[in-house]
Scaffold this motif. Structure first.
Motif, mmCIF file in Angstrom:
data_model
loop_
_atom_site.group_PDB
_atom_site.id
_atom_site.type_symbol
_atom_site.label_atom_id
_atom_site.label_comp_id
_atom_site.label_asym_id
_atom_site.label_seq_id
_atom_site.Cartn_x
_atom_site.Cartn_y
_atom_site.Cartn_z
ATOM 1 N N ASP A 52 -5.590 11.023 1.297
ATOM 2 C CA ASP A 52 -5.987 10.023 2.290
ATOM 3 C C ASP A 52 -4.740 9.512 2.998
ATOM 4 N N GLY A 63 0.062 4.496 4.793
ATOM 5 C CA GLY A 63 -0.112 4.624 3.360
ATOM 6 C C GLY A 63 -0.677 5.981 3.022
ATOM 7 N N TYR A 64 -0.274 6.508 1.892
ATOM 8 C CA TYR A 64 -0.736 7.811 1.438
ATOM 9 C C TYR A 64 -1.364 7.646 0.061
ATOM 10 N N GLN A 65 -2.464 8.349 -0.154
ATOM 11 C CA GLN A 65 -3.200 8.203 -1.402
ATOM 12 C C GLN A 65 -3.750 9.555 -1.846
ATOM 13 N N ARG A 67 -6.640 11.128 -4.384
ATOM 14 C CA ARG A 67 -7.795 10.839 -5.232
ATOM 15 C C ARG A 67 -8.263 12.112 -5.930
ATOM 16 N N VAL A 73 -8.406 6.897 -7.764
ATOM 17 C CA VAL A 73 -7.086 6.913 -7.140
ATOM 18 C C VAL A 73 -6.069 7.276 -8.220
ATOM 19 N N ARG A 76 -0.932 6.231 -5.104
ATOM 20 C CA ARG A 76 -0.963 5.661 -3.755
ATOM 21 C C ARG A 76 0.421 5.109 -3.440
ATOM 22 N N ASP A 78 2.537 2.780 -1.038
ATOM 23 C CA ASP A 78 2.336 1.651 -0.132
ATOM 24 C C ASP A 78 3.659 1.160 0.446
ATOM 25 N N HIS A 97 1.542 3.127 -6.586
ATOM 26 C CA HIS A 97 0.461 2.822 -7.521
ATOM 27 C C HIS A 97 0.119 4.110 -8.258
ATOM 28 N N ASP A 105 -6.111 1.676 -10.212
ATOM 29 C CA ASP A 105 -4.885 1.765 -9.404
ATOM 30 C C ASP A 105 -4.264 0.395 -9.155
ATOM 31 N N CYS A 133 2.684 14.827 -5.529
ATOM 32 C CA CYS A 133 1.302 15.055 -5.987
ATOM 33 C C CYS A 133 1.013 16.524 -6.265
#
Length: 147
Positions: A52, A63-65, A67, A73, A76, A78, A97, A105, A133
């Motif tokens: 995301d 922001g990058y997330q 899942r 989550v 993440r 921030d 996170h 998270d 990731c």
């Protein structure tokens, strides 16, 4: 999302799993105020993930997330504001996170030293986050003039 829906070992295994884009389709990096969800799969195609990307208009941050299991989550990154952990400790900007069993998270950590090679460059930060990731075959993300 229920905090106890995933064991810590399962969450760690999902984050550490090699991932790749789910399709060859091109997706546009979002403009300010925009958000995209990029589908990913594990190398064996047994697990689905989502990368995301959220570009906040007011804070002018991205922001990058990551899942897994549709709603969990796993990580993440921030840049918007400091974060206060459940134990009261405040973590500065940027922070990471990571899923923590029993907390989801809601727990943040300082970004590991060396994770971000150029924190001011949104393209490089995206690349660095995908490396963190374990996205081995990256999505086809196109960048506009102002990204």
């Amino acid at each position: 999302m229920t905090d106890g829906s995933l064991s810590q070992s399962d969450a760690d295994a999902l984050l550490d799993m090699e991932k790749e884009r789910a399709s060859e389709d091109s997706v546009a990096f979002p403009d300010l105020g925009g958000r995209i969800e990029v589908p990913l799969v594990s190398r064996d195609r047994r697990e689905s993930f989502s990368l995301d990307i959220n570009r906040k208009r007011i804070a002018l941050t991205t922001g990058y997330q990551m899942r897994g299991r549709q709603t969990v989550v796993l990580a993440r990154l921030d840049f918007a504001a400091p974060h206060r952990n459940p134990d009261g400790e405040e973590i500065g900007v940027p922070h990471l996170h990571l899923y923590r069993e029993g907390f989801g998270d809601r727990w943040a950590y300082p970004v590991p030293v060396g994770m971000l090679s150029a924190p001011e460059d949104v393209r490089q930060v995206l690349h660095d986050f995908m490396v963190y990731c374990r996205i081995m075959v990256v999505p086809n993300i196109t960048f506009g003039l102002f990204a």
